[in-house]
Write a protein that holds these residues in place. Structure first.
Motif, PDB file in Angstrom:
ATOM      1  N   ASP A 153       9.891  -1.527   4.991  1.00 35.10           N
ATOM      2  CA  ASP A 153       8.464  -1.038   5.069  1.00 35.10           C
ATOM      3  C   ASP A 153       7.604  -2.378   4.921  1.00 35.10           C
ATOM      4  OD1 ASP A 153       9.078   1.468   4.403  1.00 35.10           O
ATOM      5  OD2 ASP A 153       9.225   1.235   2.288  1.00 35.10           O
ATOM      6  N   LYS A 160       0.969  -1.219  -0.236  1.00 36.21           N
ATOM      7  CA  LYS A 160      -0.011   0.033   0.042  1.00 36.21           C
ATOM      8  C   LYS A 160       0.997   1.136  -0.074  1.00 36.21           C
ATOM      9  CE  LYS A 160      -4.352  -1.362   0.804  1.00 36.21           C
ATOM     10  NZ  LYS A 160      -5.687  -0.779   0.034  1.00 36.21           N
ATOM     11  N   ARG A 198       4.922   7.512   2.053  1.00 32.06           N
ATOM     12  CA  ARG A 198       4.910   6.324   2.695  1.00 32.06           C
ATOM     13  C   ARG A 198       4.449   5.124   1.982  1.00 32.06           C
ATOM     14  NH1 ARG A 198       2.452   8.539   8.297  1.00 32.06           N
ATOM     15  NH2 ARG A 198       1.140   9.852   7.032  1.00 32.06           N
ATOM     16  N   ARG A 199       5.011   3.850   2.614  1.00 28.17           N
ATOM     17  CA  ARG A 199       4.722   2.827   1.845  1.00 28.17           C
ATOM     18  C   ARG A 199       4.566   1.437   3.099  1.00 28.17           C
ATOM     19  NH1 ARG A 199       8.819  -0.687  -1.795  1.00 28.17           N
ATOM     20  NH2 ARG A 199      10.141  -0.361   0.270  1.00 28.17           N
ATOM     21  N   GLN A 200       3.598   1.005   3.160  1.00 29.36           N
ATOM     22  CA  GLN A 200       3.479  -0.406   3.960  1.00 29.36           C
ATOM     23  C   GLN A 200       3.606  -1.574   2.856  1.00 29.36           C
ATOM     24  OE1 GLN A 200       3.631  -0.929   7.173  1.00 29.36           O
ATOM     25  NE2 GLN A 200       3.860  -2.770   6.706  1.00 29.36           N
ATOM     26  N   LEU A 223       2.886  -5.314   2.506  1.00 29.10           N
ATOM     27  CA  LEU A 223       1.854  -6.362   3.127  1.00 29.10           C
ATOM     28  C   LEU A 223       2.329  -7.675   3.186  1.00 29.10           C
ATOM     29  CD1 LEU A 223      -1.262  -4.575   1.394  1.00 29.10           C
ATOM     30  CD2 LEU A 223      -0.523  -4.249   3.326  1.00 29.10           C
ATOM     31  N   PRO A 252      -9.372 -12.611  -4.654  1.00 26.13           N
ATOM     32  CA  PRO A 252     -10.546 -12.414  -3.718  1.00 26.13           C
ATOM     33  C   PRO A 252     -11.345 -11.136  -3.824  1.00 26.13           C
ATOM     34  CG  PRO A 252      -8.333 -12.180  -2.652  1.00 26.13           C
ATOM     35  CD  PRO A 252      -8.068 -12.665  -4.010  1.00 26.13           C
ATOM     36  N   SER A 253     -10.677 -10.120  -4.199  1.00 28.53           N
ATOM     37  CA  SER A 253     -11.375  -8.695  -4.317  1.00 28.53           C
ATOM     38  C   SER A 253     -12.375  -8.815  -5.393  1.00 28.53           C
ATOM     39  CB  SER A 253     -10.120  -7.646  -4.775  1.00 28.53           C
ATOM     40  OG  SER A 253     -11.001  -6.316  -5.215  1.00 28.53           O
ATOM     41  N   GLY A 254     -13.499  -8.357  -4.993  1.00 29.26           N
ATOM     42  CA  GLY A 254     -14.638  -8.233  -5.909  1.00 29.26           C
ATOM     43  C   GLY A 254     -14.488  -7.420  -7.202  1.00 29.26           C
ATOM     44  N   SER A 285       0.751   5.749   0.109  1.00 27.33           N
ATOM     45  CA  SER A 285       0.503   6.752   0.047  1.00 27.33           C
ATOM     46  C   SER A 285       1.103   7.894  -0.611  1.00 27.33           C
ATOM     47  CB  SER A 285      -0.002   7.223   1.586  1.00 27.33           C
ATOM     48  OG  SER A 285       1.262   7.742   2.202  1.00 27.33           O
ATOM     49  N   GLN A 307      -4.331 -15.729   3.396  1.00 25.51           N
ATOM     50  CA  GLN A 307      -4.002 -14.709   3.127  1.00 25.51           C
ATOM     51  C   GLN A 307      -4.365 -13.873   4.519  1.00 25.51           C
ATOM     52  OE1 GLN A 307      -5.116 -12.989  -0.548  1.00 25.51           O
ATOM     53  NE2 GLN A 307      -4.169 -14.595  -1.710  1.00 25.51           N
ATOM     54  N   LEU A 308      -5.775 -14.184   4.734  1.00 28.10           N
ATOM     55  CA  LEU A 308      -6.205 -13.309   6.025  1.00 28.10           C
ATOM     56  C   LEU A 308      -5.390 -13.813   7.265  1.00 28.10           C
ATOM     57  CD1 LEU A 308     -10.169 -13.400   5.775  1.00 28.10           C
ATOM     58  CD2 LEU A 308      -8.556 -11.787   6.377  1.00 28.10           C
ATOM     59  N   SER A 364      -6.416  -4.689  -4.207  1.00 27.77           N
ATOM     60  CA  SER A 364      -6.302  -3.957  -2.834  1.00 27.77           C
ATOM     61  C   SER A 364      -4.906  -3.700  -2.441  1.00 27.77           C
ATOM     62  CB  SER A 364      -7.104  -4.644  -1.869  1.00 27.77           C
ATOM     63  OG  SER A 364      -6.582  -6.045  -1.883  1.00 27.77           O
ATOM     64  N   PHE A 365      -3.982  -3.915  -3.518  1.00 22.32           N
ATOM     65  CA  PHE A 365      -2.659  -3.507  -3.245  1.00 22.32           C
ATOM     66  C   PHE A 365      -1.687  -3.293  -4.764  1.00 22.32           C
ATOM     67  CE2 PHE A 365      -2.993  -8.001  -2.251  1.00 22.32           C
ATOM     68  CZ  PHE A 365      -2.367  -8.510  -3.389  1.00 22.32           C
ATOM     69  N   ALA A 406      -2.118 -11.983   7.250  1.00 21.21           N
ATOM     70  CA  ALA A 406      -2.307 -10.636   7.511  1.00 21.21           C
ATOM     71  C   ALA A 406      -2.616 -10.176   8.816  1.00 21.21           C
ATOM     72  CB  ALA A 406      -3.813  -9.879   6.836  1.00 21.21           C
TER      73      ALA A 406
END
Lengths: 258, 258
Positions: free
Chosen positions: B211, B92, B98-100, B102, B114-116, B94, B160-161, B120-121, B164
DNA sequence: CGCCATGTTGAAAATATTCAAAGACCGTGG
DNA sequence: CCACGGTCTTTGAATATTTTCAACATGGCG
């Protein structure tokens, strides 16, 4: 502590008298689902009023007291749950007493479906709460039979992953102030209870918030005080938050300094 | 930067000559899947050699250079991918820089299912890498037709969950030292490349690790030096880690002090 | 061979934590 | 109804950890 259980099929607002009694004339029978806060949730929302009877026939309402644990991290996942009332917290705990809250869960959210065999967190009631319990085996059958349930499950899982990823960004990269501001914004956009005037009613303690945001409760309290002193929120009480300037709150949630 | 694409159905080790040519005698034709590093992955692992032809017919191999971005956070998710070679990072970012990170992704892991509707990244290659691209619509059909694919998808999503959630615990509740130790243990247990003697070959920089762990690169470097000075690991080079005492490393990953 | 990106190490500064104390709130029982 | 006890919250001061800023080392690659 054993949670009270009531078959969902005979629990409903259409009934007069105490919950759980039976033998009334069928015309008074009303499925609990029809007036359920989770009626439009991922799992139940895809079914019509006839189909939902099938779901209800294999579900039970379970009542929870504050502090009561619904599922334990690592336990075999026999049941899945949809929250119908109140609030829970999902958390990871370590044996040295540390705790990371993963999410606060409100009516409509589900627990325990995605994991293959075991639950991946503890789920504990924050308030008096009620959940609708499903046998996972039966739920899998329903997913196979009704694509809408399967689709809802997928949408819910996708949202859980998305939530987890946003949370990771907060935990890893945001300052204490940013985390608290973002937390309030998230609650604001969630199904967290609110007064008619829009004031948030926080069902969790400062310690819970701290364990959610990866901070100490003192740091959380200081951040609340700071946001309040800036005039961005009001705190009628420790568990009520009125957002007075949502734009500035958004700025606080995304700005490194201050 | 456009990634090179090759139909998976005509890419394979059974072929002699340059990749992607056609017109050879059918007996030399060999499905890329048969020798694929992701053959036993969540998506492909549930299909037999005949069924997998159907999957292969709607897939393409895509080559990635280091730093190349495969998918962007928020983009419409038209494709799903299975990593067949190399390493990627899911992150992710911003707009303030900044960066995270995952997760670090290796062969066999999937992206974008999974994402509809949207990713998501960001997913970006760390090394030269290859992924197998599937049309999501087609993949949904296959999930409906082959329960094993559906089941694999669910298992993958559950993992994955789980990943996370564990990551959230690290980010929120562990010290720098603990995070670095836990990171090395996770890599050790993952499909991260290793030498024949078991030495980890890190495909990411200290900045990537920072990160990922919610730290600065300096803090990560200091923690590496510290673990090394304790005799728990050896660092033949900055990108090679030999674990010399895994029990003590586990202790470091779970102990607040030191 | 030297350059540039990456990594290491040191010292100062910032941020959050820890320890401590006092105040607010809630439910209970007298 | 009010007093009491316990829990939760707030605030302050000292401390610890991590970050920031800076300099130097290393190493891969033209």
């Amino acid at each position: 502590m054993i949670a009270k259980e009531v078959p969902a099929s005979i629990t409903g607002l259409g009934r007069i008298g105490t919950r759980g009694e039976s033998g009334l004339h069928p015309v008074y029978e009303s499925l609990a689902c029809f007036s359920c806060a989770a009626r439009k949730s991922d799992i139940c929302g895809g079914l019509d009023n006839n189909e939902i009877r099938e779901l209800a026939s294999s579900s039970h309402r379970v009542q929870l007291r504050p502090g009561e644990t619904l599922v334990w991290d690592g336990d075999a996942a026999q049941y899945a749950y949809v929250i119908t009332r109140g609030a829970l917290r999902a958390q990871k705990a370590s044996d040295d007493g540390r705790r990371q809250i993963l999410d606060f869960l409100f009516a409509g959210q589900f627990i325990g479906i995605p994991s293959g065999t075991t639950y991946s967190f503890d789920a504990e009631a924050l308030t008096d709460a009620e959940v609708c319990r499903f046998d996972r085996r039966k739920l899998e059958e329903l997913m196979a039979k009704y694509p809408a349930v399967e689709k809802g499950y997928r949408a819910g899982t996708a949202r859980q992953l998305e939530t987890a990823y946003d949370h990771a960004y907060s935990l890893g990269r945001r300052s204490a102030m940013e985390r608290v501001a973002a937390f309030l914004l998230d609650l604001h956009a969630s199904s967290c209870p609110k007064t008619t005037t829009g004031t948030l009613k926080l069902p969790m303690t400062r310690s819970d918030i701290a364990d959610f945001l990866g901070l100490t409760l003192e740091t959380v309290s200081r951040a609340f005080s700071r946001v309040k002193s800036l005039g961005v929120i009001r705190l009628p009480s420790a568990h009520e938050v009125e957002i007075r300037d949502i734009e500035r709150l958004k700025a606080l949630a995304a700005t490194r300094s201050l």
